[in-house]
Structures are given as structure tokens and as C-alpha cells.
Design a protein around this motif. Structure first.
Motif, PDB file in Angstrom:
ATOM      1  N   GLY A 177      -5.080  11.893  -3.672  1.00 31.79           N
ATOM      2  CA  GLY A 177      -5.313  10.493  -4.000  1.00 31.79           C
ATOM      3  C   GLY A 177      -4.479   9.570  -3.126  1.00 31.79           C
ATOM      4  N   ALA A 178      -3.235   9.970  -2.831  1.00 32.48           N
ATOM      5  CA  ALA A 178      -2.369   9.135  -1.989  1.00 32.48           C
ATOM      6  C   ALA A 178      -2.924   9.023  -0.575  1.00 32.48           C
ATOM      7  N   VAL A 222       0.840  -1.213   0.000  1.00 35.71           N
ATOM      8  CA  VAL A 222       0.000   0.000   0.000  1.00 35.71           C
ATOM      9  C   VAL A 222       0.869   1.254   0.000  1.00 35.71           C
ATOM     10  N   ILE A 223       1.927   1.268   0.803  1.00 29.97           N
ATOM     11  CA  ILE A 223       2.806   2.440   0.880  1.00 29.97           C
ATOM     12  C   ILE A 223       3.522   2.659  -0.449  1.00 29.97           C
ATOM     13  N   LYS A 224       3.960   1.575  -1.104  1.00 33.35           N
ATOM     14  CA  LYS A 224       4.620   1.713  -2.401  1.00 33.35           C
ATOM     15  C   LYS A 224       3.671   2.310  -3.442  1.00 33.35           C
ATOM     16  N   ALA A 225       2.401   1.857  -3.440  1.00 30.73           N
ATOM     17  CA  ALA A 225       1.429   2.394  -4.394  1.00 30.73           C
ATOM     18  C   ALA A 225       1.180   3.873  -4.133  1.00 30.73           C
ATOM     19  N   ALA A 226       1.120   4.274  -2.851  1.00 29.89           N
ATOM     20  CA  ALA A 226       0.924   5.691  -2.521  1.00 29.89           C
ATOM     21  C   ALA A 226       2.120   6.524  -2.969  1.00 29.89           C
ATOM     22  N   VAL A 229       2.067   3.339   7.939  1.00 30.63           N
ATOM     23  CA  VAL A 229       0.974   3.914   7.128  1.00 30.63           C
ATOM     24  C   VAL A 229       0.443   5.177   7.796  1.00 30.63           C
ATOM     25  N   GLU A 230       0.208   5.123   9.121  1.00 31.42           N
ATOM     26  CA  GLU A 230      -0.290   6.301   9.840  1.00 31.42           C
ATOM     27  C   GLU A 230       0.722   7.442   9.792  1.00 31.42           C
ATOM     28  N   ARG A 231       2.006   7.114   9.934  1.00 33.66           N
ATOM     29  CA  ARG A 231       3.041   8.162   9.882  1.00 33.66           C
ATOM     30  C   ARG A 231       3.066   8.844   8.518  1.00 33.66           C
ATOM     31  N   ARG A 232       2.888   8.035   7.463  1.00 27.50           N
ATOM     32  CA  ARG A 232       2.885   8.596   6.100  1.00 27.50           C
ATOM     33  C   ARG A 232       1.692   9.515   5.900  1.00 27.50           C
ATOM     34  N   MET A 256       1.771   7.458  -6.517  1.00 31.25           N
ATOM     35  CA  MET A 256       0.844   8.579  -6.692  1.00 31.25           C
ATOM     36  C   MET A 256       1.529   9.906  -6.375  1.00 31.25           C
ATOM     37  N   LEU A 257       2.398   9.908  -5.368  1.00 30.56           N
ATOM     38  CA  LEU A 257       3.108  11.143  -5.023  1.00 30.56           C
ATOM     39  C   LEU A 257       4.048  11.568  -6.143  1.00 30.56           C
ATOM     40  N   ALA A 258       4.619  10.588  -6.842  1.00 27.15           N
ATOM     41  CA  ALA A 258       5.498  10.920  -7.969  1.00 27.15           C
ATOM     42  C   ALA A 258       4.730  11.681  -9.044  1.00 27.15           C
ATOM     43  N   ASP A 259       3.415  11.398  -9.158  1.00 25.15           N
ATOM     44  CA  ASP A 259       2.557  12.123 -10.100  1.00 25.15           C
ATOM     45  C   ASP A 259       1.902  13.328  -9.452  1.00 25.15           C
ATOM     46  N   ARG A 260       2.337  13.658  -8.217  1.00 29.23           N
ATOM     47  CA  ARG A 260       1.820  14.800  -7.452  1.00 29.23           C
ATOM     48  C   ARG A 260       0.334  14.672  -7.146  1.00 29.23           C
ATOM     49  N   ASN A 261      -0.131  13.465  -7.002  1.00 30.52           N
ATOM     50  CA  ASN A 261      -1.524  13.215  -6.627  1.00 30.52           C
ATOM     51  C   ASN A 261      -1.575  12.999  -5.118  1.00 30.52           C
ATOM     52  N   TRP A 262      -1.442  14.087  -4.361  1.00 32.71           N
ATOM     53  CA  TRP A 262      -1.357  13.987  -2.913  1.00 32.71           C
ATOM     54  C   TRP A 262      -2.690  13.562  -2.300  1.00 32.71           C
TER      55      TRP A 262
END
Length: 454
Positions: free
Chosen positions: A212-213, A197-201, A231-234, A204-210
Motif C-alpha cells: 500500500g505504501a 505524501v512521504i509522511k502518509a506512506a 519520493v523516488e528514493r523511498r 502505512m509502513l508502521a502498519d506493515r502495509n508495504w
């Protein structure tokens, strides 16, 4: 022992569930490999939690049913039927080694063996009188004397059953401690689902979809799984940086609108596109005022085209100035962009400033205002690119530090120092390099051998 009875294309087989988890899917790397067209390569995972098993769907394409109902997560009971496509997997439960049932059996065994001694057995252990009565020739003891002698014998002789009970309680305590250590050790390992899940988020951040992440982390993180704290920290980190992200997004939108507005105004004055009406230009001006009023691009646009922002429509051709600088400008932008793509942001800014400084003396007032505004936009854009480059390097270095690959983490910041040229981020990168060197010096264990280049 817990096991699955797999009914696949008319044939049955049994798979014993051992270890902490077992994956199910079409890929040969899974513990349970299915020859099922509707199964994903990594379809689901069975996770052991104490003496129970939990089914977790790994975002499969066709989903997983338990007792006929689709579900992403489910605790399994003996007799539950898991269905993947046309394949059925029947779960049969059982206690794991060292579980509650084995402890109970041990307790019953020790109770059965801990028998009390008969009076005759007690008499044979010491020098007391025989079980049948007093020795011949001796006077019988009074009641008080018999009580005192009985108390003394009890203090001298110990019932062997007491030893069994003592060692039995010690054994139970050891088993309980081992079970607790096993549970704590199983929780120490990160849940593969939460890692995924963290890798997929991060993608999304690489595409600046904050946004969505953040939504993806909240919807797909497994609170029952290990590693959910990460996950909570992220999520907290993204929420704290949300204002910065919104400012960057608004600035990028403003840059696009200003560029579009400049093209529309140019076409309006050249008269080549009769479909470009004043209303089209004013609509863009209105959108810029509504969505990007606080950005630098908006202020520069107001300075460049004050008439349009005041609601006045200039005559066609009245703002057609500075055309002889267009080709040199485009050539300069192409050169500066080349520096930017290579990470040399200071060189890119100096290329823009040099273009303006060498022509200020010969430019008329209108052309000077126009190209000064364009130059400021480019310099600001390269500054933001340098910031993005630095934060990308920091994110990459954090990932490497967690794997104790300190030299590669230093290299990520050293690239910023060598190329960026923007003093603010060079200073930050040097500070991060010093921190990594200190961290490496305090780490006594040898670092892991890197498995890839990143």
C-alpha cells in the motif's frame, strides 16, 4: 501582479498573489481563508513556478474544480475560474517582478536613449575641423587624405551610444542571472505536498502495509514538485526490502495458522467441540502447506503433528498429552511477554528456555516434543521482535540525523544496546553510534534546537 477575485456568499474581495505559494482553506493559518462549509482546513495550494502559477489540490474531501472540471493539479491561465463548494475564485495572471516583460521594457528604453551623434556633435568632441568644411587658409584635402583623417578621428573618438549598449547588455546579464538563481532557490525548498505524501506512506509502513505504501507513493507523489527525488528514493528502498517484508509477513501468517491448528487439534481430541471435524483440521493443514511451506513454523508443525500432515486422522484423545504443563506454560509466556513489551528480548528468550530446561528430565517424550516446538516458536518470535525494534530505532535515528539532532539519534540506538541483549543487534547499534559521533564531529554548524521529543 497576479491576483484572485474571490466571490464568496455574494461578496467579492481581491487577494494579491505574492511569494512562492499561497494555501487555500478554512483554517486561519491559510493565506486565503474561506468561509465555505465544503472547503477542507487545508484545501488547495497555489504554487509559483517561474512566471506561472499551478493549482494543487491537497487531497481535499470535496475536491476542486477548474473551469467546471474536477482536477488535482492544473496550470492556471488568466481568466480561469476555481470553484470550491459554492465559492468561486477567478484568476488574473501577470508577470512577476523581474520577469520577461520588465526586461523587454528595459531593452527598449536603452535602445531609445542610445542615439547616434551628429557630425556637429562629433566635431565638438575633438580638435578636428568644423562641420562646415576646412579652416580658412588651408588647402583642401585630397580624397585619400580625408579618408585617413576620418579613420584617425574614428580611432580617437568613441560614440557614447556604445557605452549605453555595453552597460545595457551587462544589466540584462545581471537580471538573467538573478532570475536563474531565484528559480534554483525556489526548487531547493521541499514541496509540502511531497513531504505530506512521504509522511502518509511512513504511517502505512508502521502498519506493515508495504504494498500500500509503494502504491500510495507512486499515485500521489508530484513529479513536478520539489522533493520528488526523496519520493523516488523511498520507493526504491521499499522495493529492495520487499523480499524481507514478504518473509516476515509469511512468517507471521504461519504463526497464526499454527496457533489456530493447535487449538483445533486440542478441541478435536478433548471432544468438547463436536463441530470440530477432522475435515476442519485437514483444511488448516492444507492451507499451511499451500501458503507457508518454507517457514520455520510450518516445519515445527510437521514435527509436532506428523500424523495430520501425512493425511491420517488420529483417534479422538490419542494426542491428549502434557496437560499438566499447560498452566505453568501460560504463566511463563505471560512473564516472557512482559519482558518483550519492555524491549528486553534476551530476557524473554531466556525465560522460555529456562521453562524447558527445568522440566526436560520429567517430561514424557510426547510432551517434550510439543513444548520444545512451542519454545522454539516463541524464541524465534522474540528474535524477530528484536529485529523489528532495531529497524524502528534506525528509522527514527535517520529522521533525527536529517534534522542534525545527533544526541537523540544516539539515544535511540543506545536503548537497543541497553535493553535488547540480542548480540547481533547490539553490535549493529554500537556501530551506528560510532557513525553518528563521527558525523557530529564533522558537522561544524551548531545543531538545531529540538522542537519535540521525537
Amino acid at each position: 501582479m497576479p491576483h484572485l477575485t474571490i466571490d464568496e456568499q455574494g461578496s467579492q474581495r481581491v487577494h494579491q498573489l505574492e511569494g512562492d505559494y499561497a494555501t487555500i482553506g478554512r483554517a486561519p493559518s491559510n493565506a486565503i481563508t474561506l468561509d465555505e462549509a465544503k472547503a477542507s482546513k487545508e484545501h488547495a495550494r497555489l504554487q509559483s513556478v517561474g512566471a506561472r502559477w499551478k493549482l494543487i489540490d491537497l487531497e481535499s474531501k470535496n475536491g476542486t474544480r477548474v473551469n467546471g472540471d474536477f482536477c488535482n493539479k492544473a496550470w492556471l491561465e488568466s481568466g480561469d475560474v476555481i470553484r470550491i463548494g459554492t465559492t468561486e475564485l477567478s484568476f488574473t495572471g501577470g508577470e512577476r517582478a523581474g520577469g520577461r516583460r520588465s526586461i523587454a521594457r528595459e531593452q527598449r528604453r536603452m535602445r531609445d536613449e542610445a542615439v547616434k551623434l551628429t557630425p556637429a556633435a562629433a566635431a565638438s568632441l575633438g580638435d578636428g575641423p568644423p562641420a562646415g568644411g576646412v579652416a580658412s587658409g588651408e588647402a583642401p584635402l585630397s580624397t585619400r587624405e580625408r579618408g585617413e583623417e576620418s579613420a584617425g578621428r574614428a580611432s580617437r573618438y568613441r560614440d557614447p551610444a556604445d557605452d549605453w549598449i555595453k552597460w545595457g547588455l551587462i544589466g540584462i546579464g545581471v537580471v538573467v542571472i538573478l532570475v536563474i538563481v531565484n528559480i534554483i532557490g525556489s526548487k531547493a525548498a521541499a514541496d509540502p505536498h511531497n513531504v505530506k505524501v512521504i509522511k502518509a506512506a511512513n504511517k502505512m509502513l508502521a502498519d506493515r502495509n508495504w504494498e500500500g505504501a509503494i502504491r500510495y507513493l507512486r499515485a500521489n507523489g508530484d513529479p513536478d514538485g520539489n522533493g520528488y527525488a526523496e519520493v523516488e528514493r523511498r520507493i526504491r528502498e521499499l522495493q529492495e526490502r520487499k523480499p524481507e517484508h514478504e518473509r516476515i509477513v509469511n512468517s507471521e501468517l504461519a504463526a497464526k495458522l499454527v496457533s489456530k491448528l493447535g487449538n483445533r487439534i486440542k478441541m478435536y481430541h478433548r471432544g468438547k467441540d463436536q463441530l470440530t471435524s477432522p475435515e476442519d483440521v485437514l483444511a488448516l493443514v492444507k492451507q499451511l502447506e499451500t501458503e507457508c511451506a518454507g517457514t520455520d513454523h510450518y516445519r515445527q508443525a510437521r514435527e509436532t503433528w506428523p500424523a495430520w500432515f501425512s493425511g491420517k486422522v488420529p483417534e479422538r484423545g490419542s494426542e491428549l498429552v502434557g496437560d499438566r504443563y499447560r498452566r505453568p506454560w501460560e504463566a511463563m509466556v505471560e512473564k516472557a511477554d512482559g519482558y518483550r513489551k519492555e524491549g528486553y528480548f534476551r530476557e524473554a528468550q531466556e525465560t522460555v528456555l529456562k521453562f524447558l530446561s527445568t522440566r526436560e528430565a520429567v517430561m514424557d517424550a510426547d510432551a517434550l516434543v510439543k513444548y520444545r516446538a512451542l519454545s522454539d516458536q516463541l524464541v524465534d518470535a522474540y528474535q524477530k521482535s528484536a529485529a523489528s525494534h532495531y529497524y524502528d530505532a534506525r528509522q527514527r535515528a535517520d529522521r533525527l540525523i536529517r534534522n542534525r539532532r545527533y544526541d537523540q539519534a544516539k539515544a535511540a540506538f543506545q536503548e537497543v544496546v541497553d535493553r535488547s541483549g540480542i548480540e547481533e543487534y547490539v553490535r549493529k547499534a554500537r556501530a551506528e553510534i560510532l557513525k553518528i559521533e563521527s558525523l557530529k564531529a564533522s558537522d561544524k554548524a551548531p545543531p538545531e534546537t529540538p522542537s519535540d521529543g521525537g
